[in-house]
Design a protein around this motif. Structure first.
Motif, PDB file in Angstrom:
ATOM      1  N   LEU A   1       0.755  -1.169   0.008  1.00 33.78           N
ATOM      2  CA  LEU A   1       0.067   0.006   0.048  1.00 33.78           C
ATOM      3  C   LEU A   1       0.774   1.323  -0.004  1.00 33.78           C
ATOM      4  O   LEU A   1       0.577   2.261  -0.873  1.00 33.78           O
ATOM      5  CB  LEU A   1      -0.894   0.214   1.233  1.00 33.78           C
ATOM      6  CG  LEU A   1      -2.054   1.301   1.269  1.00 33.78           C
ATOM      7  CD1 LEU A   1      -2.677   1.322   0.070  1.00 33.78           C
ATOM      8  CD2 LEU A   1      -2.887   1.295   2.618  1.00 33.78           C
ATOM      9  N   LYS A   2       1.916   1.260   0.804  1.00 34.56           N
ATOM     10  CA  LYS A   2       2.781   2.279   0.828  1.00 34.56           C
ATOM     11  C   LYS A   2       3.354   2.679  -0.662  1.00 34.56           C
ATOM     12  O   LYS A   2       3.296   4.067  -0.999  1.00 34.56           O
ATOM     13  CB  LYS A   2       3.830   2.192   1.541  1.00 34.56           C
ATOM     14  CG  LYS A   2       4.896   3.215   1.828  1.00 34.56           C
ATOM     15  CD  LYS A   2       4.267   4.324   3.014  1.00 34.56           C
ATOM     16  CE  LYS A   2       5.503   5.282   3.376  1.00 34.56           C
ATOM     17  NZ  LYS A   2       5.094   6.212   4.303  1.00 34.56           N
ATOM     18  N   ASN A   3       3.724   1.611  -1.327  1.00 39.46           N
ATOM     19  CA  ASN A   3       4.285   1.854  -2.786  1.00 39.46           C
ATOM     20  C   ASN A   3       3.026   2.519  -3.730  1.00 39.46           C
ATOM     21  O   ASN A   3       3.389   3.315  -4.595  1.00 39.46           O
ATOM     22  CB  ASN A   3       4.951   0.913  -3.372  1.00 39.46           C
ATOM     23  CG  ASN A   3       6.424   0.526  -2.766  1.00 39.46           C
ATOM     24  OD1 ASN A   3       7.117   1.420  -3.334  1.00 39.46           O
ATOM     25  ND2 ASN A   3       6.504  -0.280  -2.048  1.00 39.46           N
ATOM     26  N   ALA A   4       2.103   1.861  -3.517  1.00 39.63           N
ATOM     27  CA  ALA A   4       0.707   2.241  -4.172  1.00 39.63           C
ATOM     28  C   ALA A   4       0.283   3.760  -4.089  1.00 39.63           C
ATOM     29  O   ALA A   4       0.250   4.354  -4.857  1.00 39.63           O
ATOM     30  CB  ALA A   4      -0.436   1.401  -3.996  1.00 39.63           C
ATOM     31  N   LEU A   5       0.467   4.241  -2.823  1.00 40.16           N
ATOM     32  CA  LEU A   5       0.127   5.515  -2.571  1.00 40.16           C
ATOM     33  C   LEU A   5       1.198   6.402  -3.093  1.00 40.16           C
ATOM     34  O   LEU A   5       0.856   7.520  -3.311  1.00 40.16           O
ATOM     35  CB  LEU A   5      -0.040   5.759  -0.999  1.00 40.16           C
ATOM     36  CG  LEU A   5      -1.141   5.118  -0.191  1.00 40.16           C
ATOM     37  CD1 LEU A   5      -1.104   5.131   1.029  1.00 40.16           C
ATOM     38  CD2 LEU A   5      -2.444   5.660  -0.910  1.00 40.16           C
ATOM     39  N   PHE A   6       2.494   6.151  -3.042  1.00 39.53           N
ATOM     40  CA  PHE A   6       3.289   6.896  -3.514  1.00 39.53           C
ATOM     41  C   PHE A   6       3.255   7.033  -5.097  1.00 39.53           C
ATOM     42  O   PHE A   6       3.409   8.280  -5.621  1.00 39.53           O
ATOM     43  CB  PHE A   6       4.793   6.192  -3.283  1.00 39.53           C
ATOM     44  CG  PHE A   6       5.502   6.545  -2.011  1.00 39.53           C
ATOM     45  CD1 PHE A   6       5.726   7.854  -1.590  1.00 39.53           C
ATOM     46  CD2 PHE A   6       5.957   5.732  -1.528  1.00 39.53           C
ATOM     47  CE1 PHE A   6       6.151   8.428  -0.560  1.00 39.53           C
ATOM     48  CE2 PHE A   6       6.820   5.983  -0.156  1.00 39.53           C
ATOM     49  CZ  PHE A   6       6.812   7.222   0.531  1.00 39.53           C
ATOM     50  N   SER A   7       2.930   5.998  -5.752  1.00 36.68           N
ATOM     51  CA  SER A   7       2.573   6.178  -7.119  1.00 36.68           C
ATOM     52  C   SER A   7       1.431   6.946  -7.620  1.00 36.68           C
ATOM     53  O   SER A   7       1.438   7.749  -8.459  1.00 36.68           O
ATOM     54  CB  SER A   7       2.375   4.541  -7.547  1.00 36.68           C
ATOM     55  OG  SER A   7       3.698   3.830  -7.556  1.00 36.68           O
ATOM     56  N   ALA A   8       0.370   6.683  -6.738  1.00 36.15           N
ATOM     57  CA  ALA A   8      -0.825   7.308  -6.987  1.00 36.15           C
ATOM     58  C   ALA A   8      -0.535   8.956  -6.950  1.00 36.15           C
ATOM     59  O   ALA A   8      -1.172   9.632  -7.629  1.00 36.15           O
ATOM     60  CB  ALA A   8      -1.949   7.125  -5.822  1.00 36.15           C
ATOM     61  N   TYR A   9       0.423   9.495  -5.778  1.00 32.70           N
ATOM     62  CA  TYR A   9       0.407  10.708  -5.630  1.00 32.70           C
ATOM     63  C   TYR A   9       1.593  11.405  -6.511  1.00 32.70           C
ATOM     64  O   TYR A   9       1.293  12.255  -7.444  1.00 32.70           O
ATOM     65  CB  TYR A   9       0.956  10.945  -4.125  1.00 32.70           C
ATOM     66  CG  TYR A   9       1.214  12.502  -3.739  1.00 32.70           C
ATOM     67  CD1 TYR A   9       0.369  13.372  -4.095  1.00 32.70           C
ATOM     68  CD2 TYR A   9       2.465  12.791  -3.303  1.00 32.70           C
ATOM     69  CE1 TYR A   9       0.640  14.761  -3.800  1.00 32.70           C
ATOM     70  CE2 TYR A   9       2.764  13.963  -2.997  1.00 32.70           C
ATOM     71  CZ  TYR A   9       1.754  15.179  -3.348  1.00 32.70           C
ATOM     72  OH  TYR A   9       1.999  16.433  -3.082  1.00 32.70           O
ATOM     73  N   PHE A  10       2.678  10.718  -6.664  1.00 28.76           N
ATOM     74  CA  PHE A  10       3.761  11.367  -7.344  1.00 28.76           C
ATOM     75  C   PHE A  10       3.621  11.233  -8.940  1.00 28.76           C
ATOM     76  O   PHE A  10       3.643  11.874  -9.764  1.00 28.76           O
ATOM     77  CB  PHE A  10       5.335  10.912  -6.797  1.00 28.76           C
ATOM     78  CG  PHE A  10       5.486  11.615  -5.376  1.00 28.76           C
ATOM     79  CD1 PHE A  10       5.644  12.950  -5.325  1.00 28.76           C
ATOM     80  CD2 PHE A  10       5.788  10.696  -4.387  1.00 28.76           C
ATOM     81  CE1 PHE A  10       6.089  13.658  -4.087  1.00 28.76           C
ATOM     82  CE2 PHE A  10       5.910  11.509  -3.283  1.00 28.76           C
ATOM     83  CZ  PHE A  10       6.161  12.642  -3.081  1.00 28.76           C
ATOM     84  N   THR A  11       3.223   9.967  -9.318  1.00 26.17           N
ATOM     85  CA  THR A  11       3.117   9.566 -10.640  1.00 26.17           C
ATOM     86  C   THR A  11       1.733  10.010 -11.185  1.00 26.17           C
ATOM     87  O   THR A  11       1.882  10.594 -12.354  1.00 26.17           O
ATOM     88  CB  THR A  11       3.424   7.914 -10.762  1.00 26.17           C
ATOM     89  OG1 THR A  11       4.515   7.717 -10.160  1.00 26.17           O
ATOM     90  CG2 THR A  11       3.482   7.484 -12.292  1.00 26.17           C
ATOM     91  N   ASP A  12       0.536   9.717 -10.628  1.00 29.30           N
ATOM     92  CA  ASP A  12      -0.546  10.088 -11.096  1.00 29.30           C
ATOM     93  C   ASP A  12      -1.173  11.316 -10.708  1.00 29.30           C
ATOM     94  O   ASP A  12      -2.402  11.763 -11.126  1.00 29.30           O
ATOM     95  CB  ASP A  12      -1.543   8.749 -10.727  1.00 29.30           C
ATOM     96  CG  ASP A  12      -1.044   7.389 -11.192  1.00 29.30           C
ATOM     97  OD1 ASP A  12      -0.502   7.435 -12.456  1.00 29.30           O
ATOM     98  OD2 ASP A  12      -1.514   6.176 -10.478  1.00 29.30           O
TER      99      ASP A  12
END
Length: 211
Positions: free
Chosen positions: A117-128
């Motif tokens: 989840l930590k990695n998914a949240l990082f991607s949702a915020y910084f990438t998406d």
């Protein structure tokens, strides 16, 4: 090896530090069996739900000019890209309140899916470039790593785990953590900042040799 990774979702150096740590651990797998727990830290605990433009925020918080802010973002994007992570930050990006994200991460830890989840949240915020204060965004991230959507939505609609997160935040602050990422190993050793993987690897090997 016990590793507490104190960080915030809205901190670009935290994903850089995490990727550096993960690469170091992949190269020391024959020597180190790591158990990572992500601990909460809020860079902007008083941020409103709608967030704030990143250029305005950085100017208010650090006194940076728009040009300095843009140059810093470019450098961070390059560092992240070198570690295989895509950042899409621009002068229209926003900073958000991350308290609910930390509540969800606390639950994910209990479910054995915190790292995912930590990695998914990082991607949702910084990438998406998604809003980390929106419950729909947080629930979608939880679903993407196999967590129950109904349970995630119920947690976010309540104050569940709020006391746990605040207690953990106070604990790490009482231990002297005032900036993130802060990587605390075996409750004794501190590695601060978004270090290169080589720095993490050297520190991990030294600590393992002392055990």
């Amino acid at each position: 090896m016990k590793i507490d990774f104190v960080s915030d979702i809205s901190c670009p150096w935290c994903i850089i530090g995490l990727r550096g740590l993960e690469q170091a651990l992949s190269r020391t797998g024959d020597l180190i069996d790591a158990d990572i727990t992500f601990q909460p830290f809020e860079l902007n605990p008083n941020m409103g739900k709608d967030g704030q433009n990143i250029v305005e925020h950085i100017a208010e918080k650090y006194g940076s000019t728009p040009e300095q802010s843009a140059a810093n973002r470019a450098m961070i994007r390059e560092r992240a890209a070198d570690l295989g992570f895509t950042m899409q930050m621009s002068d229209t990006s926003r900073i958000y309140n991350t308290f609910d994200a930390h509540r969800l991460l606390h639950w994910a830890h209990l479910e054995g899916k915190q790292a995912a989840l930590k990695n998914a949240l990082f991607s949702a915020y910084f990438t998406d470039q998604q809003a980390m204060s929106e419950h729909g965004v947080l629930t979608a991230a939880a679903v993407s790593v196999g967590l129950d959507p109904t349970r995630a939505a119920a947690i976010l609609a309540s104050d569940e785990f709020a006391d746990d997160v605040r207690t953990a935040e106070r604990l790490w602050q009482s231990r002297g953590i005032s900036a993130v990422p802060a990587v605390v190993i075996n409750d004794r050793y501190l590695i601060s900042g978004g270090q290169p993987s080589e720095a993490f690897e050297s520190a991990l090997r030294d600590i393992a040799a002392e055990a």
